[in-house]
Structures are given as structure tokens and as C-alpha cells.
Write an enzyme that holds these catalytic residues in place. Structure first.
Site, PDB file in Angstrom:
ATOM      1  N   ARG A 175      -8.575   6.935   3.160  1.00 51.34           N
ATOM      2  CA  ARG A 175      -7.134   7.060   4.155  1.00 51.34           C
ATOM      3  C   ARG A 175      -7.643   8.546   4.703  1.00 51.34           C
ATOM      4  NH1 ARG A 175      -1.923   4.543   2.957  1.00 51.34           N
ATOM      5  NH2 ARG A 175      -2.135   1.843   3.525  1.00 51.34           N
ATOM      6  N   ARG A 206      -4.000   9.279  10.207  1.00 54.20           N
ATOM      7  CA  ARG A 206      -3.380  10.387  10.795  1.00 54.20           C
ATOM      8  C   ARG A 206      -3.120  11.271  10.378  1.00 54.20           C
ATOM      9  NH1 ARG A 206       0.853   5.295   9.886  1.00 54.20           N
ATOM     10  NH2 ARG A 206      -0.421   5.062   8.531  1.00 54.20           N
ATOM     11  N   ARG A 226      -7.305   9.435  18.816  1.00 51.52           N
ATOM     12  CA  ARG A 226      -7.119   8.111  19.209  1.00 51.52           C
ATOM     13  C   ARG A 226      -5.582   8.743  20.267  1.00 51.52           C
ATOM     14  NH1 ARG A 226      -5.354   5.037  16.188  1.00 51.52           N
ATOM     15  NH2 ARG A 226      -4.669   4.132  17.743  1.00 51.52           N
ATOM     16  N   ASP A 272     -10.234  -1.055   9.916  1.00 46.16           N
ATOM     17  CA  ASP A 272      -9.534  -1.698   9.871  1.00 46.16           C
ATOM     18  C   ASP A 272      -8.978  -2.991   9.383  1.00 46.16           C
ATOM     19  OD1 ASP A 272      -5.869  -1.763  10.451  1.00 46.16           O
ATOM     20  OD2 ASP A 272      -6.983  -3.756  10.176  1.00 46.16           O
ATOM     21  N   TYR A 286      -2.482 -11.600   5.841  1.00 47.02           N
ATOM     22  CA  TYR A 286      -1.854 -11.395   6.969  1.00 47.02           C
ATOM     23  C   TYR A 286      -2.011 -12.050   8.392  1.00 47.02           C
ATOM     24  CZ  TYR A 286      -2.122  -6.384   5.958  1.00 47.02           C
ATOM     25  OH  TYR A 286      -1.621  -5.250   5.258  1.00 47.02           O
TER      26      TYR A 286
END
Length: 344
Positions: free
Chosen positions: A25, A29, A38, A74, A149
């Protein structure tokens, strides 16, 4: 790209002259440049827009000087490209409009066969064109994590819905897990076609499984994904969260390098992974993400300890024991990169 590259040597278990470092990661963010890019784009749009995905992939390499880039995407991107209706909801993660509730739902889902890989391959090509000697790591989910998921209307902390389905409907589970394996394999293939030199298979939720359940329901499907990457000529890093009790089984799934989270010292992980004195594997990890928020002195001591533990393996790739938290200070990550590079 030279096979003498420190990261490419380490991932194959060949001791490099210099210890490589990158972060799971690392693109995302925690970077202000990422947040700016983004600001008006949803996650799946960013993942499937080639120039945007490539730019996000490149941002941490430019900022930190890490020794590998991870393809920005993702784990549900291949399912989205295959036509499944899915939204990535902030704070919840991927939410599918039509989840699996009964065994017959698996047949409906697996009727989606394949996806157009062009946008993924193009993004990888753009990124590799700018990376130079820095390798690109292809990215995909292990089948258990991807399937978890897809099952149930809600997702409990320990993935009870997925595990209950697995036990209740083993035939349907195996059809679903094999389909997930094929989708992840195709996702890796698209990135490798664009120039990725290594693959990492993420099993984020595997720590919720017992050894018996992993062996019975998941191992062979993870092996499909890893074998597919090998068929394209690239080595594989296999990483699971909370997987200390499964490291030897994950090793047997075929990856050259095993990722280790922060819960187990690397020296102990090496003992679990290796069959015997002549059987040597690379390890990746395992800085505790919590030390990103500790004092500089505490953090440096911890990184030094991880470096020392890593010397017990055939090769060591420094990383966090999981992903970069969104509120991490980029300056702290830079300090870790510099410390690892200075330790060479």
C-alpha cells in the site's frame, strides 16, 4: 532489466548485495499527491484508467526511492472488468450488488468468463516505461480472500459467512474458489504482459482459517494462481495476514518468497518455512505498522531488529507486516527507506 537487480535476486532467494525495501500500500491514501489525483474519481475508475493507474503506481517510487513498485489496483478489479456490479464503499470495502447466498448462486457468478485485460496491460506498460531498473510487482488476491468478498449480504470480522458456506457446500465452494483462482491468474497475466517482473498473491483473510480448512478448501486453489505466474516466467511472493500457523502450508503452494506479518519474528518464520538445512526461501517483512507512529528512536531500533532477523533467511525483502496505514506520515516512510539503504 538485469537479473542482478537486488529485488529480483532477493525474491528468488538469492542473497543480494543490497537489501531491498518497498511497502505494501505504498501507493495510496497516505500520499498527498495521490489524494489530489483521486479527488474526483472513484476507486475502480482509477484502477481501470491506464494513465491514472500508472501514475499512482509510480508516485511512491519517485517519492521514496523504494526498490520495487506495486501495481496500483484493487483485488476486485478483475471481477468488475468481468461485468460484476461492485462498489468500493469507504470504510467497508467492496460491496457486490448480487452476492452469493446459496450454492446455485455460484453457477450464476461463474458464468462470467474472463475479462478484457487491455486497460490493465496498458497501465503496466506505461508504468514500466518510466520505472527503468525498478521492477514492477503484479498484484492479485488469493482465492479465499477474493471469494470471501463475494459471499453473504454482510461481512463479519472473521468471515463467518464465507467459512460457513465452505463447510456447508464444499462442491459449490470449490467451483467458486477455482473460478476466483482463474480470475486472479488472468489478472496477474495481464500485468505480466505489460512488463511486471514479479507477482504478489495477497491472502488478506487467510488467518481466519484453521490448518485443516486451509489444506482442504484453499491450498490447491492458491497453488493455481502461483503456478500461473510461474508459467509466465515470474517468481511469486505469497503473503497472508495472521498466517503464522500456515506458513509451511503456504510455502508448499509454491512461492519463492513468503511474506510475514508483524506478529512473528522473521527468524522464527524461517524455521517454520524451511524443510531442512539445504532448503532456503526468501522472506518479506515485517516491520510493525504501529512503529510508524512511535518515536524515531523506537522505530530505528525496531527496523534494525527486523534487518537482523532477516539475515537468518536466504534473502530478505524489507517491508511492513501489512499495508501502509492511510494516516501514516510519508516522512517516516522515507526515514525507513533511508535506514535500510544505509544498512547495506
Amino acid at each position: 532489466m538485469s537479473e542482478q537487480n537486488s529485488f529480483l535476486k532477493a525474491v528468488r532467494g538469492l542473497h543480494p548485495d543490497k537489501t531491498p525495501v518497498w511497502f505494501m500500500r505504498q501507493a495510496g491514501r497516505s500520499l498527498p499527491e495521490y489524494r489530489g489525483l483521486r479527488a474526483d474519481k472513484d476507486m475502480l475508475t482509477a484502477c481501470t484508467t491506464p494513465d491514472l493507474a500508472a501514475e499512482i503506481t509510480l508516485q511512491p517510487v519517485r517519492r521514496y526511492g523504494v526498490d520495487a513498485a506495486i501495481f496500483f489496483s484493487d483485488i476486485v478489479t478483475p471481477l468488475y472488468l468481468a461485468g460484476l456490479e461492485v462498489e468500493i464503499v469507504p470504510g467497508k470495502g467492496p460491496v457486490f450488488a448480487d452476492p452469493i447466498l446459496e450454492p446455485q448462486d455460484v453457477d450464476r457468478l461463474t458464468s462470467h468468463q474472463g475479462f478484457d485485460p487491455d486497460c490493465i496491460t496498458e497501465a503496466a506498460q506505461i508504468a514500466c516505461g518510466e520505472l527503468g531498473e525498478t521492477p514492477l510487482i503484479a498484484f492479485a488476491a488469493a482465492p479465499f480472500t477474493l471469494a470471501s468478498y463475494l459471499i453473504g449480504k454482510t461481512r463479519s470480522k472473521n468471515h463467518l459467512e464465507a467459512r460457513a458456506f465452505m463447510h456447508s457446500y464444499p462442491d459449490a465452494w470449490n467451483r467458486l474458489a477455482r473460478w476466483c483462482a482463474d480470475m486472479s491468474a488472468a489478472f496477474l497475466a495481464a500485468q505480466i504482459a505489460g512488463g511486471a517482473r514479479t507477482a504478489q498473491v495477497f491472502d488478506s483473510w487467510v488467518g481466519d482459517l484453521s490448518r485443516a480448512d486451509y489444506q482442504t478448501y484453499c491450498w490447491e486453489h492458491s497453488r493455481v494462481v502461483i503456478d500461473s505466474a510461474h508459467a509466465h516466467g515470474v517468481p511469486v511472493i505469497h503473503f497472508g495476514v495472521g498466517a503464522a500457523s500456515l506458513l509451511d502450508l503456504m510455502r508448499d503452494a509454491g512461492a519463492e518468497c513468503i511474506g510475514v506479518d508483524w506478529r512473528l519474528p522473521l527468524g522464527e518464520a524461517v524455521k517454520l518455512i524451511e524443510h531442512g538445512p539445504g532448503d532456503r526461501f526468501a522472506v518479506q517483512g515485517n516491520i510493525d505498522p504501529a512503529v510508524l507512529f512511535a518515536s524515531s528512536e523506537v522505530r530505528r531500533d525496531h527496523v534494525d531488529q527486523v534487518l537482523a532477523e532477516g539475515k537468518k533467511a536466504a534473502a530478505h525483502i524489507v517491508n511492513l507486516g501489512h499495508g501502509v496505514p492511510p494516516n501514516a506520515d510519508p516522512a517516516v516512510l522515507q526515514e525507513i527507506v533511508d535506514q535500510v539503504h544505509e544498512s547495506r
